[in-house]
Write a protein that holds these residues in place. Structure first.
Motif, PDB file in Angstrom:
ATOM      1  N   ASN B  77      13.081 -21.416  -2.711  1.00 32.82           N
ATOM      2  CA  ASN B  77      12.179 -20.867  -3.725  1.00 32.82           C
ATOM      3  C   ASN B  77      10.975 -20.208  -3.068  1.00 32.82           C
ATOM      4  O   ASN B  77      10.530 -19.145  -3.483  1.00 32.82           O
ATOM      5  N   ASP B  78      10.456 -20.866  -2.027  1.00 35.35           N
ATOM      6  CA  ASP B  78       9.286 -20.300  -1.355  1.00 35.35           C
ATOM      7  C   ASP B  78       9.648 -18.973  -0.703  1.00 35.35           C
ATOM      8  O   ASP B  78       8.890 -18.006  -0.782  1.00 35.35           O
ATOM      9  N   GLY B  79      10.815 -18.946  -0.065  1.00 35.75           N
ATOM     10  CA  GLY B  79      11.262 -17.708   0.554  1.00 35.75           C
ATOM     11  C   GLY B  79      11.365 -16.604  -0.475  1.00 35.75           C
ATOM     12  O   GLY B  79      10.971 -15.459  -0.234  1.00 35.75           O
ATOM     13  N   TYR B  80      11.897 -16.961  -1.643  1.00 39.73           N
ATOM     14  CA  TYR B  80      12.037 -15.987  -2.718  1.00 39.73           C
ATOM     15  C   TYR B  80      10.670 -15.450  -3.130  1.00 39.73           C
ATOM     16  O   TYR B  80      10.468 -14.240  -3.259  1.00 39.73           O
ATOM     17  N   GLN B  81       9.699 -16.366  -3.297  1.00 38.06           N
ATOM     18  CA  GLN B  81       8.354 -15.932  -3.706  1.00 38.06           C
ATOM     19  C   GLN B  81       7.719 -15.051  -2.629  1.00 38.06           C
ATOM     20  O   GLN B  81       7.081 -14.048  -2.929  1.00 38.06           O
TER      21      GLN B  81
END
Lengths: 447, 186
Positions: B77-81
């Motif tokens: 999720n962090d990578g996506y953000q």
């Protein structure tokens, strides 16, 4: 009407309604509707329209939620009452969660964090655009009773019916065979008895007069013998030639594949582009058989075919499509219940159909990308094939014929401008064929 | 009688020859020495590799020739953000090939997302796959970085398309998706 009645009986939570239904069943034909309405009003606090809810659910939520199965997110049937009963969470919690689950998790809400962790921190999309009414509609839809039982019954009964059909046709065939055998025996017996009668009565069977038999006359005529011998030699040479020249040609080859994968369903009915799966046809010599992760792009969501598809498969091809999808899951190691990969995989051993001998070179990207030839020109009506077979002979003559007849596609191909101009001047034509470009040179295909 | 018997025998031989010609078996080959490859062919079985599969993944961390650099952002999720807020397309306006991008989009994405990107592709219309969003979905607010991340790793029900599109093609498609999004928002 019978069907919906049954489904209600199957569902133990609906006793109340069932009683009402029993009372009215014989009288009112629109009862189903009435039940539906009582249901949605009795279970959800606000009035919601389950039909509208279904549409909203399918467009927004269905990629992650199913009513009765765990997918990316939990199963949502009766969420509202479930959360109320188990967690004491009301409609306002659901509103907050659906509009912005990340916000709710950050705010430290206990249950929100619990499910979030349960699903390994998968983030649910935020839906700030949903109105109160929309959410009511969705919840009304999720509160509808399940009606899957009926469907399952239908499928299994259909399967039973078709296998019975197989048995009965075998029976008929067997009976016919016995009948013929009896007939033959009867004929022989009749002949024997007739002969015996004739002997007893002293009647001689009529004799032919003893003139020259026809074959003796034939043997004596040497010219006729010569002609027939030549005729037979030519005819057998023709057949031997035909037989020899089809050696090594696999036109029509149609092996049974480890997974009954149907191009008719994928490329035909559902219109999936060939290159979606045979991706490397764009860029390489090989078209390639798709790796299983490409299948899973769709089959993560499609765990079962539609009932009509299943029925058609059973009736027309005798294949249980759903079992075939399970084979795919087994090979790729997909655990349906947990919605995760187990890591235990096994390769699917597809049997290669089209295969040129090692001494001939064929390149897909040259034909598909550069020349712009459609796959179907060489592979036939793939979108109608339930089982893949080889449509073209793949002989050298076949390649050469096409090179003689097909024009080179030079439009928008800067690479060709110069050579095309020079060659068309040399041959004095507007349009070059592949043969004139050098498509007949042995070294292009054999090296 | 005798001739009948002969005819029957001939017919039976013929029938057995014809029924032997099965389409589920390949034909005979004449001296197959030069038909069968000596080197490995694509997808061949081979004892030299684990699982008997000749097609193997490249070693961890290997970089293909041709300037395709590894993608550093993680599949979380962090990578996506992070991708959503900071990842930018390396293509400038002269490198954008709208025609090719459109063809690629129609092959790989149109089947679910629809040719216009409104989330109504053939599979959605036939109710085989549900829940495909429209690109102008306000709650998602996709950006070029998030689209690239989605193509590269997939997202929930959508799979990864990294092995069907190379780096340059992915950015072409990203650009095309942004155009569709702009058209939808009009």
């Amino acid at each position: 009407m019978k069907k919906s009645y049954q489904s209600l009986e199957d569902n133990p939570t609906n006793n109340m309604i069932q009683v009402i239904y029993r009372h009215l069943a014989s009288k009112i034909p629109y009862l189903g509707l009435v039940i539906l309405l009582t249901f949605s009003t009795s279970l959800s606090a606000q009035e919601g329209d389950p039909v509208k809810g279904k549409t909203i659910f399918n467009t927004n939520c269905a990629s992650c939620h199913n009513l009765d199965r765990k997918m990316t997110g939990p199963a949502l049937r009766n969420v509202e009452s479930r959360l109320e009963d188990e967690q004491g969470l009301g409609r306002d919690w659901l509103d907050k969660w659906i509009r912005n689950s990340a916000g709710l998790i950050k705010s430290g809400d206990a249950y929100a964090n619990q499910v979030y962790n349960e699903y390994n921190g998968t983030a649910m999309t935020a839906f700030p655009q949903l109105e109160d009414q929309d959410i009511s509609d969705i919840l009304a839809y999720t509160a509808e009773p399940a009606k899957e039982k009926v469907v399952v019954d239908e499928v299994t009964s259909g399967g039973g019916g078709s296998s019975e059909g197989g048995i009965s046709s075998k029976l008929i065939l067997g009976a016919l065979a016995i009948l013929f055998a009896l007939l033959a025996i009867a004929l022989i017996l009749v002949r024997k008895t007739l002969n015996r009668f004739a002997e007893e009565k002293g009647i001689e069977a009529a004799q032919k007069d003893k003139s020259l038999p026809i074959w003796k006359a034939f043997v004596q005529n040497q010219f006729l013998v010569l002609v027939t011998v030549i005729f037979f030699l030519l005819a057998s040479a023709y057949f031997v030639y035909g037989y020899l020249s089809q050696i090594g040609v696999d036109q029509g080859y149609e092996p049974v594949q480890p997974i009954h994968y149907s191009h008719r369903i994928h490329a035909g009915d559902n219109g999936i582009d060939c290159k979606y799966c045979h991706s490397s046809a764009r860029v390489s010599k090989h078209s390639g058989i798709p790796s299983l992760n490409i299948c899973m792009n769709c089959h993560k969501s499609i765990y079962q075919v539609a009932d009509e598809t299943q029925q058609e498969g059973m009736d027309e091809y005798g294949v249980d499509y759903n079992a075939e999808i399970q084979k795919l899951y087994k090979a790729v190691g997909w655990d349906e219940a947990e919605q995760t990969y187990t890591g235990v995989t096994e390769p699917v051993k597809w049997i290669r159909i089209h295969n040129l001998p090692d001494f001939a070179y064929f390149n897909h990207s040259q034909h598909v990308e550069v020349a712009g030839v459609q796959c179907q020109t060489c592979h036939g009506p793939v979108e109608e094939m339930e089982v893949m077979y080889q449509h073209a002979p793949l002989t050298m003559g076949w390649c050469i014929n096409c090179h003689r007849e097909t024009n080179v596609n030079v439009e928008g191909n800067a690479y060709y401008t110069k050579i095309h101009d020079e060659l068309s001047k040399k041959y004095g034509v507007d349009k070059l064929t592949a043969a004139q470009m050098g498509g007949l040179e042995c070294g292009k295909c054999h090296y | 009688m005798k001739s009948v018997f002969k005819i029957v025998v001939v017919l039976m031989v013929f029938a057995s020859v014809v029924s032997c010609q099965k389409n589920s078996r390949p034909n005979y080959q004449f001296m197959p020495n030069m038909y069968e490859p000596v080197s490995y062919e694509a997808y061949q079985e081979s004892d030299a590799f684990p699982g008997g599969v000749e097609a193997q993944l490249p070693a961890e961390g290997s970089i293909p020739r041709g300037g395709h650099m590894p993608f550093e952002i993680a599949n979380t999720n962090d990578g996506y953000q992070l991708a959503k807020s900071s990842l930018m397309s390396p293509l400038d306006s002269t490198q954008i090939d709208r025609l090719r991008a459109g063809q690629l989009y129609d092959i790989y994405c149109g089947i679910c997302h629809g040719k216009k990107g409104d989330g109504k592709g053939t599979l959605v219309k036939r109710e085989k796959i549900l829940g495909v969003p429209s690109y102008d979905d306000a709650g998602r607010a996709i950006t070029q970085g998030s689209i690239y991340h989605t193509i590269y790793y997939g997202k929930n029900a959508m799979g990864s398309y990294a092995n069907q599109l190379n780096e340059e093609e992915r950015w072409q498609v990203v650009n095309y998706v942004l155009e569709l999004k702009a058209d939808l928002e009009k």
